[in-house]
Design a protein around this motif. Structure first.
Motif, PDB file in Angstrom:
ATOM      1  N   ALA A 177       0.852  -1.189   0.000  1.00 52.63           N
ATOM      2  CA  ALA A 177       0.000   0.000   0.000  1.00 52.63           C
ATOM      3  C   ALA A 177       0.885   1.236   0.000  1.00 52.63           C
ATOM      4  CB  ALA A 177      -0.921  -0.009   1.213  1.00 52.63           C
TER       5      ALA A 177
ATOM      6  N   SER B  54      -9.501  11.377  -4.491  1.00 49.11           N
ATOM      7  CA  SER B  54     -10.557  10.506  -3.986  1.00 49.11           C
ATOM      8  C   SER B  54     -11.007  10.917  -2.588  1.00 49.11           C
ATOM      9  CB  SER B  54     -10.079   9.053  -3.983  1.00 49.11           C
ATOM     10  OG  SER B  54      -8.834   8.938  -3.338  1.00 49.11           O
TER      11      SER B  54
ATOM     12  N   LYS C  32      -8.660  -1.206  -7.695  1.00 43.73           N
ATOM     13  CA  LYS C  32      -8.975  -2.266  -6.744  1.00 43.73           C
ATOM     14  C   LYS C  32      -8.486  -3.621  -7.235  1.00 43.73           C
ATOM     15  CE  LYS C  32     -13.099   0.046  -5.000  1.00 43.73           C
ATOM     16  NZ  LYS C  32     -14.577   0.033  -4.991  1.00 43.73           N
ATOM     17  N   ASP C  33      -8.424  -3.789  -8.555  1.00 43.86           N
ATOM     18  CA  ASP C  33      -8.111  -5.099  -9.126  1.00 43.86           C
ATOM     19  C   ASP C  33      -7.075  -4.968 -10.247  1.00 43.86           C
ATOM     20  OD1 ASP C  33      -8.229  -7.581 -10.583  1.00 43.86           O
ATOM     21  OD2 ASP C  33     -10.203  -7.937  -9.692  1.00 43.86           O
TER      22      ASP C  33
ATOM     23  N   THR D  11      -1.038  -2.149  -9.138  1.00 44.22           N
ATOM     24  CA  THR D  11      -2.387  -1.653  -9.444  1.00 44.22           C
ATOM     25  C   THR D  11      -2.439  -0.136  -9.554  1.00 44.22           C
ATOM     26  OG1 THR D  11      -2.954  -1.650  -7.093  1.00 44.22           O
ATOM     27  CG2 THR D  11      -3.535  -3.633  -8.353  1.00 44.22           C
ATOM     28  N   TYR D  12      -1.301   0.516  -9.571  1.00 47.66           N
ATOM     29  CA  TYR D  12      -1.210   1.973  -9.694  1.00 47.66           C
ATOM     30  C   TYR D  12      -0.899   2.349 -11.145  1.00 47.66           C
ATOM     31  CZ  TYR D  12      -0.751   2.056  -4.579  1.00 47.66           C
ATOM     32  OH  TYR D  12      -0.959   1.904  -3.232  1.00 47.66           O
TER      33      TYR D  12
ATOM     34  N   LYS E 188      -5.099   4.352  -8.206  1.00 46.43           N
ATOM     35  CA  LYS E 188      -4.897   3.027  -7.626  1.00 46.43           C
ATOM     36  C   LYS E 188      -6.193   2.258  -7.841  1.00 46.43           C
ATOM     37  CE  LYS E 188      -3.975   0.335  -3.547  1.00 46.43           C
ATOM     38  NZ  LYS E 188      -4.296   0.200  -2.146  1.00 46.43           N
TER      39      LYS E 188
ATOM     40  N   ASP F 180      -9.727   2.467  -6.265  1.00 46.13           N
ATOM     41  CA  ASP F 180      -9.522   2.456  -4.818  1.00 46.13           C
ATOM     42  C   ASP F 180      -9.268   3.884  -4.333  1.00 46.13           C
ATOM     43  OD1 ASP F 180      -8.911   0.876  -2.271  1.00 46.13           O
ATOM     44  OD2 ASP F 180      -7.096   2.094  -2.521  1.00 46.13           O
ATOM     45  N   SER F 181      -8.349   4.583  -5.018  1.00 45.06           N
ATOM     46  CA  SER F 181      -8.042   5.977  -4.688  1.00 45.06           C
ATOM     47  C   SER F 181      -7.324   6.609  -5.873  1.00 45.06           C
ATOM     48  CB  SER F 181      -7.194   6.071  -3.414  1.00 45.06           C
ATOM     49  OG  SER F 181      -6.008   5.315  -3.551  1.00 45.06           O
ATOM     50  N   TYR F 182      -7.264   7.944  -5.876  1.00 49.64           N
ATOM     51  CA  TYR F 182      -6.589   8.639  -6.972  1.00 49.64           C
ATOM     52  C   TYR F 182      -6.269  10.067  -6.569  1.00 49.64           C
ATOM     53  CZ  TYR F 182     -10.612  11.578  -8.232  1.00 49.64           C
ATOM     54  OH  TYR F 182     -11.610  12.523  -8.222  1.00 49.64           O
TER      55      TYR F 182
ATOM     56  N   SER G  84     -16.254   2.748  -9.692  1.00 50.10           N
ATOM     57  CA  SER G  84     -16.278   1.601  -8.772  1.00 50.10           C
ATOM     58  C   SER G  84     -15.009   0.748  -8.882  1.00 50.10           C
ATOM     59  CB  SER G  84     -17.510   0.734  -9.021  1.00 50.10           C
ATOM     60  OG  SER G  84     -17.438   0.127 -10.306  1.00 50.10           O
TER      61      SER G  84
END
Length: 165
Positions: A32, A57, A99-100, A143-144, A97, A78-80, A75
């Protein structure tokens, strides 16, 4: 007999192939990294940036603000953070970032589409800014996904990558 030898050779080849697989796991997928830290590091990497307006976010209008960057579903995010030149020049830096991991290629394509849209806009009202958008960088770590439009793309990209070391 030939079938027996073929089966043994096939089994040996499969064993060797599986042993040759990479044992290096993608640390960034499980690590993270703070979006706020990325924002600070990346924006400070290019000292030539003009005054930047930043949305993230964490904002009350996060989902609505995200639509100016991408048409992908919020959706998936996760964040940005998304920083753009307050005076309307081409400079933009964003990190999303997801989620998947499976959504990374779609987000990278969305960032390329965003850059193409910006190029079209600048062709109309500020053609001198098009060159900067043509040198834009879209990259990822786990995931970024990062989009960088700046006169010092390389320095900003290095700051992004260094955050994952």
């Amino acid at each position: 007999m030939k079938k027996y030898i073929s089966c043994i050779l096939l089994a040996a080849m499969l064993t060797m192939a599986s042993a040759c697989g990479s044992t290096d796991t993608n640390k960034t997928a499980n690590t993270a990294i703070s979006i706020e830290k990325l924002q600070k590091e990346m924006l400070s990497a290019d000292t030539t940036l003009p005054e930047m307006t930043t949305v993230s976010s964490e904002d009350e209008q996060a989902e609505l603000n995200f639509t100016s960057l991408s048409d992908l579903s919020y959706s998936l995010v996760d964040s940005y953070f998304y920083a753009y030149a307050t005076e309307g020049t081409a400079e933009e830096i964003a990190v999303i970032k997801l989620k998947d991991q499976s959504d990374v290629s779609s987000m990278m394509q969305a960032m390329h589409d965003h850059i193409k849209n910006r190029q079209g806009t600048f062709q109309e009202y500020a053609p001198e800014q098009v060159g900067m958008t043509e040198k834009a960088v879209v990259t990822r770590q786990g995931t970024y996904v990062a989009m960088i439009i700046s006169s010092k793309n390389g320095l900003v990209q290095k700051a992004f990558e260094a955050s994952f070391e």
